[in-house]
Enzyme design. Structure first.
Site, PDB file in Angstrom:
ATOM      1  N   GLY A  12      51.621  86.847  30.975  1.00 40.56           N
ATOM      2  CA  GLY A  12      51.308  86.090  32.193  1.00 40.56           C
ATOM      3  C   GLY A  12      49.850  86.185  32.575  1.00 40.56           C
ATOM      4  NE  ARG A  15      49.538  80.664  37.700  1.00 45.99           N
ATOM      5  CZ  ARG A  15      50.339  80.939  38.721  1.00 45.99           C
ATOM      6  NH1 ARG A  15      49.854  81.429  39.830  1.00 45.99           N
ATOM      7  NH2 ARG A  15      51.639  80.714  38.629  1.00 45.99           N
ATOM      8  CG  ASP A  63      60.467  82.179  29.424  1.00 46.94           C
ATOM      9  OD1 ASP A  63      60.493  83.327  29.910  1.00 46.94           O
ATOM     10  OD2 ASP A  63      60.981  81.193  29.980  1.00 46.94           O
ATOM     11  CE1 TYR A 155      57.254  90.581  42.691  1.00 43.75           C
ATOM     12  CE2 TYR A 155      56.965  92.065  44.553  1.00 43.75           C
ATOM     13  CZ  TYR A 155      56.462  91.428  43.427  1.00 43.75           C
ATOM     14  OH  TYR A 155      55.159  91.673  43.045  1.00 43.75           O
ATOM     15  CB  ALA A 157      66.162  94.954  42.930  1.00 43.10           C
ATOM     16  CE  LYS A 159      56.735  93.181  40.271  1.00 44.37           C
ATOM     17  NZ  LYS A 159      56.042  92.925  39.000  1.00 44.37           N
ATOM     18  CB  ILE A 188      46.407  91.965  44.658  1.00 42.05           C
ATOM     19  CG1 ILE A 188      46.760  93.445  44.438  1.00 42.05           C
ATOM     20  CG2 ILE A 188      45.177  91.551  43.838  1.00 42.05           C
ATOM     21  CD1 ILE A 188      45.728  94.457  44.885  1.00 42.05           C
TER      22      ILE A 188
END
Ligand code: NAP
Length: 247
Positions: A12, A15, A63, A155, A157, A159, A188
């Site tokens: 990923g 960007r 992917d 999210y 869970a 992380k 960020i």
């Protein structure tokens, strides 16, 4: 710090934080594999930016949810550069909602990319890293995986799972001289956080002792340190980069 001759795969990285990590590692002399989803052109643009600046980079689409595609990414990396020395699991998404309104698909997609995607990439690189007698794996988690966050059950869970994955992989691969650590960014500035309402941003700012949001380069600098020989005795750790938000 010198990463000359090392090959790094950054998922990923067309960007945002991933791109900043790729640019930083390129400036330190590493060969960069920019990964992006097949439908995106961002990865090609980032790879072109690095090569135009005199660095070594190639864009390989895949992917991270799909193990066969990840295996192909690793094979192409080995064909091009001969090794995978560093893996940065950065690809991630959010699909925020209160749990009572959260669709199954929003939960499953976030787990599939943020957690299963990292598992797929670690599984695919560990054999070549073992053969190479060393490596560094860095997972981009989040402070939310440590402290939880209303509206981000999926999210958080994913992380928190990534932190457990990091510690288990660190224990499993330590005897092969492969380190595995997590970075836990706070707030960020990036496309992911630009879409948050201003009121949420103001609340975060009030809770950050250093009184500013982080920049993508703050994460890239820490990733470069953890990938370098300076951090070769550090494994299984979660490094918070959050201006003091969580301590
Ligand atoms: P971003 O700007 O949204 O970038 C996410 C990247 O992941 C994009 O390049 C995206 O590709 C890629 N991606 C999405 N799904 C993918 C898939 N299935 N396979 C491969 N690549 C995929 O986000 P960011 O803010 O830079 O965040 C990067 C990482 O840091 C994420 O893991 C995020 O959870 C974590 N993080 C961010 C913050 C923050 O404040 N920004 C805080 C804590 C943790 P496209 O460009 O093609 O969409």
């Amino acid at each position: 710090m010198n990463l000359e001759g090392k090959t790094v795969v950054v998922t990923g990285s067309g960007r945002g934080i991933g791109k900043a990590i790729a640019m930083k590692f390129a400036s330190l002399g590493a060969n960069i594999v920019i990964n992006d989803i097949p439908s995106s052109q961002n990865g090609d643009a980032t790879a072109a930016e690095i090569t135009q600046a005199g660095g070594n980079a190639v864009a390989i689409k895949c992917d991270v949810r799909n193990y066969d595609e990840v295996e192909d990414l690793v094979k192409k990396t080995l064909d091009k550069y001969g090794s995978v020395d560093i893996l940065i699991n950065n690809a991630g998404i959010t699909r925020d909602n209160l749990i009572m309104r959260m669709d199954d698909a929003d939960f499953d997609d976030v787990i599939a990319i943020n957690l299963k995607g990292a598992f797929n990439c670690i599984k695919a690189v560990c054999r070549p890293m073992m053969k190479n007698r060393g490596g560094a794996i860095i997972n981009i988690a989040s402070v939310v995986g440590v402290m939880g966050n209303a509206g981000q059950a999926n999210y958080a869970a994913s992380k928190a799972g990534l932190i457990g994955l990091t510690k288990s992989v660190a224990k499993e691969l330590a005897s092969r001289n492969i380190t595995c650590n997590a970075l836990a960014p706070g707030f960020i500035q990036s496309a992911m956080t630009d879409k948050l309402p201003d009121a949420v941003k103001e609340d975060y700012l009030k809770a950050i002792p250093l009184s500013r949001f982080g920049q993508t380069n703050d994460i890239a600098d820490a990733a470069a340190f953890l990938a370098s020989d300076m951090a070769k005795y550090i494994t299984g750790q979660v490094l918070h980069i959050d201006g003091g938000l969580v301590m």
